[in-house]
Design an enzyme around this catalytic site. Structure first.
Site, PDB file in Angstrom:
ATOM      1  N   LYS A 282       0.845  -1.198   0.000  1.00  0.00           N
ATOM      2  CA  LYS A 282       0.000   0.000   0.000  1.00  0.00           C
ATOM      3  C   LYS A 282       0.881   1.249   0.000  1.00  0.00           C
ATOM      4  O   LYS A 282       0.653   2.197  -0.760  1.00  0.00           O
ATOM      5  CB  LYS A 282      -0.888   0.016   1.250  1.00  0.00           C
ATOM      6  CG  LYS A 282      -2.041  -0.964   1.185  1.00  0.00           C
ATOM      7  CD  LYS A 282      -2.698  -1.145   2.544  1.00  0.00           C
ATOM      8  CE  LYS A 282      -3.765  -2.239   2.469  1.00  0.00           C
ATOM      9  NZ  LYS A 282      -4.245  -2.672   3.778  1.00  0.00           N
TER      10      LYS A 282
ATOM     11  N   GLN B 120      -4.678  -1.548  10.111  1.00  0.00           N
ATOM     12  CA  GLN B 120      -4.555  -2.865   9.493  1.00  0.00           C
ATOM     13  C   GLN B 120      -5.158  -3.931  10.411  1.00  0.00           C
ATOM     14  O   GLN B 120      -4.829  -4.002  11.596  1.00  0.00           O
ATOM     15  CB  GLN B 120      -3.063  -3.156   9.225  1.00  0.00           C
ATOM     16  CG  GLN B 120      -2.781  -4.449   8.501  1.00  0.00           C
ATOM     17  CD  GLN B 120      -3.296  -4.471   7.064  1.00  0.00           C
ATOM     18  OE1 GLN B 120      -3.149  -3.497   6.316  1.00  0.00           O
ATOM     19  NE2 GLN B 120      -3.917  -5.576   6.670  1.00  0.00           N
TER      20      GLN B 120
ATOM     21  N   ASP C 194     -11.055   3.213   4.761  1.00  0.00           N
ATOM     22  CA  ASP C 194     -11.490   1.816   4.628  1.00  0.00           C
ATOM     23  C   ASP C 194     -13.013   1.711   4.599  1.00  0.00           C
ATOM     24  O   ASP C 194     -13.555   0.661   4.253  1.00  0.00           O
ATOM     25  CB  ASP C 194     -10.970   0.998   5.822  1.00  0.00           C
ATOM     26  CG  ASP C 194      -9.762   0.148   5.443  1.00  0.00           C
ATOM     27  OD1 ASP C 194      -9.574  -0.117   4.243  1.00  0.00           O
ATOM     28  OD2 ASP C 194      -9.017  -0.248   6.349  1.00  0.00           O
TER      29      ASP C 194
END
Ligand code: NDP
Length: 294
Positions: free
Chosen positions: A55, A99, A122
């Site tokens: 990422k 994460q 997200d």
């Protein structure tokens, strides 16, 4: 019957990243804003480390800023919340990604809902889930967004098509079904209690497999000519002692029936990260007052 067309998620993600990079450069030039993403990684999970690196590399290659915040597995929930609070207040940060998975002593929902909704790239914050359901300017989760982009590129207008989503998680299945509904599909959500899953899948013009079960969906579950999006990703052992990646769909037999299908790897996976970049750019524009909320 000929084999289904392969939907090339890698090529689609490359093209999307190119467009994002151009938009980032324009935003920098016109408003002096560099979109910045903070990634919070707790513990040493090797798979998570690989994702985070990937990422970060893609962010910087598109001209965005990437900030990695690694914390030990033993971090307390209070300290993690303090870090998120600091990032919420940091003007250089437009997106915050925590994460997953988090260690068992940390309440995942509590932490995800501590992220400022406007920085929730997200799309996991309950406010964004609600906004998505209501159809008002939500930050939607990246994997379903990536699936939608592939479907729209492949099929154009999705109006009236029968869509079946196998899986009802908050991260994939539910937002996927909502996006398909907003695109005017007739949507069925299947899950582990669904009776006769094969018959349900066979109705689908669009079949999205997100059950997390290797090769669950068989070729004879697929309607001839259907478009199949395989979200699952699993590493399985082969007879030769090596391993290979498979999805939730038995690929070879399904490809013989479907009209178009995503491979694993190289289908949905690359689009997920590209959409994260897209959401970070959107967040930066919104925070700069350049996009309305709806
Ligand atoms: P979850 O485990 O959270 O959810 C799985 C869903 O599938 C549940 O709703 C479950 O039903 C349903 N399900 C499980 N078994 C069956 C079955 N036999 N028949 C029908 N439904 C079933 O998984 P996620 O949604 O997080 O992820 C799904 C898959 O997608 C995983 O393989 C994951 O690795 C992959 N993934 C891939 C990404 C990518 O970028 N390519 C990103 C995110 C996920 P119930 O609710 O009844 O338990």
């Amino acid at each position: 019957m000929t084999d289904a067309k392969l939907i090339d998620g890698k090529a689609a993600a490359d093209a999307l990243r190119g467009r994002i990079a151009a938009d980032v450069a324009a935003l920098k030039q016109s408003h002096g804003v560099t979109p910045g993403l903070a990634v919070v990684l707790v513990g040493e999970d090797p798979a998570s480390l690989i994702y985070v690196r990937s990422k970060s590399k893609q962010m910087t290659s598109c001209g965005m800023a990437s900030f990695e915040h690694r914390r030990p597995e033993s971090i307390s929930q209070a300290d993690l919340l303090t870090l998120i609070d600091d990032l919420n207040r940091d003007d250089a940060i437009h997106g915050i990604l925590v994460q997953l998975p988090l260690p068992a002593h940390i309440d995942e929902h509590f932490v995800l809902n501590a992220v400022a909704p406007e920085k929730d790239v997200d799309g996991f914050h309950v406010l964004n889930a609600g906004r998505l359901a209501a159809g008002i300017g939500a930050m939607a989760p990246c994997t379903p967004l990536g699936c939608m982009a592939l479907l729209e590129e492949e099929l154009g207008d999705l109006s009236g098509l029968d869509a079946v989503v196998v899986g009802r998680s908050n991260i994939v299945g539910k937002p996927m079904a909502t996006l398909l509904l907003h695109a005017n599909c007739t949507v069925t959500i299947a899950h582990s209690r669904t009776r006769d899953l094969r018959a349900v899948c066979r109705r689908a013009d669009i079949l999205v497999a997100a059950a997390g079960k290797p090769e669950l969906i068989r070729g004879d579950w697929i309607k001839s000519g259907a478009t199949v999006i395989d979200v699952g990703i699993h590493r399985i052992a082969t007879e030769s002692g090596k391993s290979r990646l498979v999805g939730d769909v038995a690929f070879a037999e399904s490809r013989a029936v479907a009209g178009a299908i995503t491979p694993v790897p190289g289908g949905v996976g690359p689009m997920t990260i590209a959409m994260l970049l897209g959401n970070t750019l959107t967040a930066a524009r919104r925070i700069a007052g350049l996009l309305s909320d709806t």
